[in-house]
Design an enzyme around this catalytic site. Structure first.
Site, PDB file in Angstrom:
ATOM      1  N   ASN A 182      53.641  -8.008 -28.423  1.00 13.09           N
ATOM      2  CA  ASN A 182      55.041  -8.302 -28.774  1.00 13.09           C
ATOM      3  C   ASN A 182      55.209  -9.782 -29.118  1.00 13.09           C
ATOM      4  O   ASN A 182      56.313 -10.313 -29.076  1.00 13.09           O
ATOM      5  CB  ASN A 182      55.954  -7.939 -27.595  1.00 13.09           C
ATOM      6  CG  ASN A 182      55.789  -6.490 -27.178  1.00 13.09           C
ATOM      7  OD1 ASN A 182      55.854  -5.602 -28.021  1.00 13.09           O
ATOM      8  ND2 ASN A 182      55.548  -6.238 -25.901  1.00 13.09           N
ATOM      9  N   HIS A 227      64.306   1.424 -21.297  1.00 13.75           N
ATOM     10  CA  HIS A 227      63.054   0.988 -20.675  1.00 13.75           C
ATOM     11  C   HIS A 227      63.052   1.298 -19.175  1.00 13.75           C
ATOM     12  O   HIS A 227      64.102   1.270 -18.514  1.00 13.75           O
ATOM     13  CB  HIS A 227      62.916  -0.527 -20.893  1.00 13.75           C
ATOM     14  CG  HIS A 227      61.597  -1.085 -20.490  1.00 13.75           C
ATOM     15  ND1 HIS A 227      61.387  -1.716 -19.290  1.00 13.75           N
ATOM     16  CD2 HIS A 227      60.416  -1.108 -21.139  1.00 13.75           C
ATOM     17  CE1 HIS A 227      60.133  -2.119 -19.222  1.00 13.75           C
ATOM     18  NE2 HIS A 227      59.519  -1.764 -20.335  1.00 13.75           N
ATOM     19  N   GLU A 263      69.568  -0.819 -24.934  1.00 10.46           N
ATOM     20  CA  GLU A 263      68.696  -1.886 -25.448  1.00 10.46           C
ATOM     21  C   GLU A 263      69.206  -2.305 -26.826  1.00 10.46           C
ATOM     22  O   GLU A 263      69.759  -1.475 -27.549  1.00 10.46           O
ATOM     23  CB  GLU A 263      67.247  -1.379 -25.565  1.00 10.46           C
ATOM     24  CG  GLU A 263      66.649  -1.081 -24.220  1.00 10.46           C
ATOM     25  CD  GLU A 263      65.202  -0.589 -24.266  1.00 10.46           C
ATOM     26  OE1 GLU A 263      64.473  -0.927 -25.211  1.00 10.46           O
ATOM     27  OE2 GLU A 263      64.827   0.145 -23.343  1.00 10.46           O
ATOM     28  N   SER A 267      62.381  -0.467 -27.297  1.00 11.15           N
ATOM     29  CA  SER A 267      61.012  -0.984 -27.254  1.00 11.15           C
ATOM     30  C   SER A 267      59.983  -0.031 -27.836  1.00 11.15           C
ATOM     31  O   SER A 267      58.992  -0.465 -28.397  1.00 11.15           O
ATOM     32  CB  SER A 267      60.627  -1.340 -25.821  1.00 11.15           C
ATOM     33  OG  SER A 267      60.649  -0.188 -25.007  1.00 11.15           O
ATOM     34  N   ASP A 285      69.846  -4.936 -23.075  1.00 15.50           N
ATOM     35  CA  ASP A 285      68.524  -5.528 -22.888  1.00 15.50           C
ATOM     36  C   ASP A 285      67.987  -5.841 -24.286  1.00 15.50           C
ATOM     37  O   ASP A 285      67.681  -4.928 -25.061  1.00 15.50           O
ATOM     38  CB  ASP A 285      67.623  -4.518 -22.154  1.00 15.50           C
ATOM     39  CG  ASP A 285      66.181  -5.007 -21.984  1.00 15.50           C
ATOM     40  OD1 ASP A 285      65.728  -5.824 -22.797  1.00 15.50           O
ATOM     41  OD2 ASP A 285      65.516  -4.522 -21.057  1.00 15.50           O
ATOM     42  N   HIS A 331      63.414  -7.128 -27.241  1.00 17.49           N
ATOM     43  CA  HIS A 331      62.715  -7.092 -28.528  1.00 17.49           C
ATOM     44  C   HIS A 331      63.546  -7.645 -29.684  1.00 17.49           C
ATOM     45  O   HIS A 331      63.047  -7.758 -30.798  1.00 17.49           O
ATOM     46  CB  HIS A 331      62.239  -5.664 -28.832  1.00 17.49           C
ATOM     47  CG  HIS A 331      61.231  -5.212 -27.832  1.00 17.49           C
ATOM     48  ND1 HIS A 331      59.880  -5.454 -27.975  1.00 17.49           N
ATOM     49  CD2 HIS A 331      61.382  -4.601 -26.628  1.00 17.49           C
ATOM     50  CE1 HIS A 331      59.236  -4.983 -26.917  1.00 17.49           C
ATOM     51  NE2 HIS A 331      60.129  -4.458 -26.077  1.00 17.49           N
ATOM     52  N   LYS A 363      58.133 -12.072 -25.194  1.00 18.82           N
ATOM     53  CA  LYS A 363      57.795 -11.372 -26.442  1.00 18.82           C
ATOM     54  C   LYS A 363      57.825 -12.383 -27.576  1.00 18.82           C
ATOM     55  O   LYS A 363      56.885 -13.167 -27.684  1.00 18.82           O
ATOM     56  CB  LYS A 363      58.718 -10.174 -26.587  1.00 18.82           C
ATOM     57  CG  LYS A 363      58.449  -9.241 -25.390  1.00 18.82           C
ATOM     58  CD  LYS A 363      59.191  -7.985 -25.344  1.00 18.82           C
ATOM     59  CE  LYS A 363      58.650  -7.080 -24.252  1.00 18.82           C
ATOM     60  NZ  LYS A 363      58.909  -7.487 -22.869  1.00 18.82           N
TER      61      LYS A 363
END
Ligand code: PMP
Length: 399
Positions: A54, A140, A183, A187, A212, A215, A246
């Site tokens: 990542n 996640h 998210e 992910s 979240d 990414h 990441k």
């Protein structure tokens, strides 16, 4: 990792559990990467193209990020020595938090030792027994574990289904405090949450929205500030967390929000209170990485050029993919054994993209999750495409 001889372990419950995983093609093992996390790495003494990290902007090996970490080690030592509330708050933590708040256009920020720890601390601080949490089905594991740990009633909603969220909030959220968890960029699928619509639905019902953005940070939006920037959202409508591990190439995580929220977390988030502070060198590295995100927009430009090249090539070859909008490019395989075989074949051909299987992804959706970075060269990506075409034909993944 050493393995005991089979004869010594007959009847061992751990061995039978491992054999059961093996039978279902779900046993995992560790593979040693012998070099730094770069576009290519060495595995078993062989140079291979890394398509699974990542490290989207290549910042884990950026000279300015490394120099900041080294300098901080020399000044502040290796470990912080205690939790932040005891004697573990050092200059690099405070400076990083100031920079993160600025970067995310929020009042304040708080760092945690990792993304997993941040979610385990943050969610139980926001939701208590008697409250309601609605979490996207593809959240996640760290988010789900944080939800469970909170003791609040947990309902899982269909992936990105805002209408279902609104219905569940209307039914259960008016009587109790509600938190919606999702998210920014998922992910394992690389697609985005409809944050604008979710923010509207949560506000309409007096609920909170937690995103979240592990990414999205450093990747999404004109300035790399994340999925909220990409979607043009006001930061005030969300509580955001993200990782430093990441695109920022370091380790650790952050939460950003209002001053009272951050002060409240300092006082209540157990994974913050009871865990040793993020190593000061990691805080310094992440801060330097934020500087690179600002100073070198060409990295993000290269990332998106590479992403388009690989995505379009895989699509043209006929692979089944998710609705990704990010540098996460999942190639759907289905059965775990087939995904493992594909991963092994690719490694034989010099490409490291291991299979992702349940429980990390839902049953029947085992995949090769490719991640592209700004540092991959076009000839690397051509090699990846050629190998995928070959493996896709061998395993019947393409028409
Ligand atoms: N949230 C998401 C969406 C993630 O993908 C990850 C890392 N895989 C985490 C949290 C955990 O972050 P960390 O690796 O820093 O513990």
């Amino acid at each position: 990792m050493s393995t005991a001889p089979e004869s010594d372990t007959a009847g061992d419950p751990f061995v039978s559990a491992l054999q059961d995983l093996e039978r279902r093609h779900l046993r995992r093992s560790l593979r040693v990467v012998e070099t730094a996390c770069d576009a290519t790495v060495s595995i078993d003494g062989r140079r291979v193209i890394l398509m699974a990290s990542n490290n989207y902007l290549g910042l884990a090996t950026h000279p300015a990020v490394i120099a900041a970490a080294v300098e901080a080690v020399e000044r502040f030592g290796t470990g912080a020595g205690a939790s932040r509330l005891i004697s573990g708050t050092q200059g690099p933590h405070v400076e990083l938090e100031r920079e993160l708040a600025r970067f995310k256009n929020c009042d304040a920020a708080l760092c945690f030792g990792s993304g997993y720890l941040a979610n385990l601390g943050l969610i139980p601080a926001l939701a208590k027994p008697g409250d309601l949490i609605l979490a996207d089905r593809l959240c996640h594991a760290s988010l789900i574990d944080g939800c469970r740990l909170s003791g609040a009633a947990l309902r899982v909603f269909r992936h990105n289904d805002v209408a279902q969220v609104a219905r569940l909030l209307a039914r259960g959220g008016t009587r109790r405090r509600a938190l919606v968890v999702t998210e920014g960029i998922f992910s394992m699928d690389g697609d985005a949450a409809p944050l604008g619509e979710l923010a509207k639905a949560t506000q309409a019902h007096g609920a909170r929205l937690l995103v979240d953005d592990a990414h999205g940070t450093g990747v999404m939006g004109g300035q790399g500030r994340g999925t909220a920037e990409w979607l043009g959202l006001e930061p005030g409508s969300l509580i955001q967390m993200g990782t430093l591990s990441k695109a920022l190439g370091a380790s650790g995580a952050y939460v950003v929000g209002s001053f009272p929220l951050i002060d409240y977390l300092v006082n209540t988030a157990r994974s913050f209170i009871y865990s040793t502070a993020l190593p000061p060198a990691m805080a310094a590295a992440a801060r330097a990485a934020l500087g690179v995100v600002r100073a070198e927009p060409e990295r993000r430009a290269r990332l998106w050029t590479n992403r388009r090249y690989l995505h379009d090539g895989l699509k043209a070859a006929g692979f089944r993919m998710t609705d990704t909008v990010s540098p996460i490019l999942p190639v759907l395989v289905g059965d775990p054994d087939k995904a493992v075989t594909a991963g092994r074949r690719l490694l034989d051909m010099g490409i490291f993209a291991p299979a992702i299987r349940p429980p990390t992804v839902p049953q029947g959706t085992s995949r090769l999750r490719l991640t592209v970075t700004s540092e991959h060269r076009t000839d690397d990506l051509d090699h990846v495409l050629a190998a995928f075409v070959q493996v896709g034909q061998e395993l019947g993944l393409t028409p």
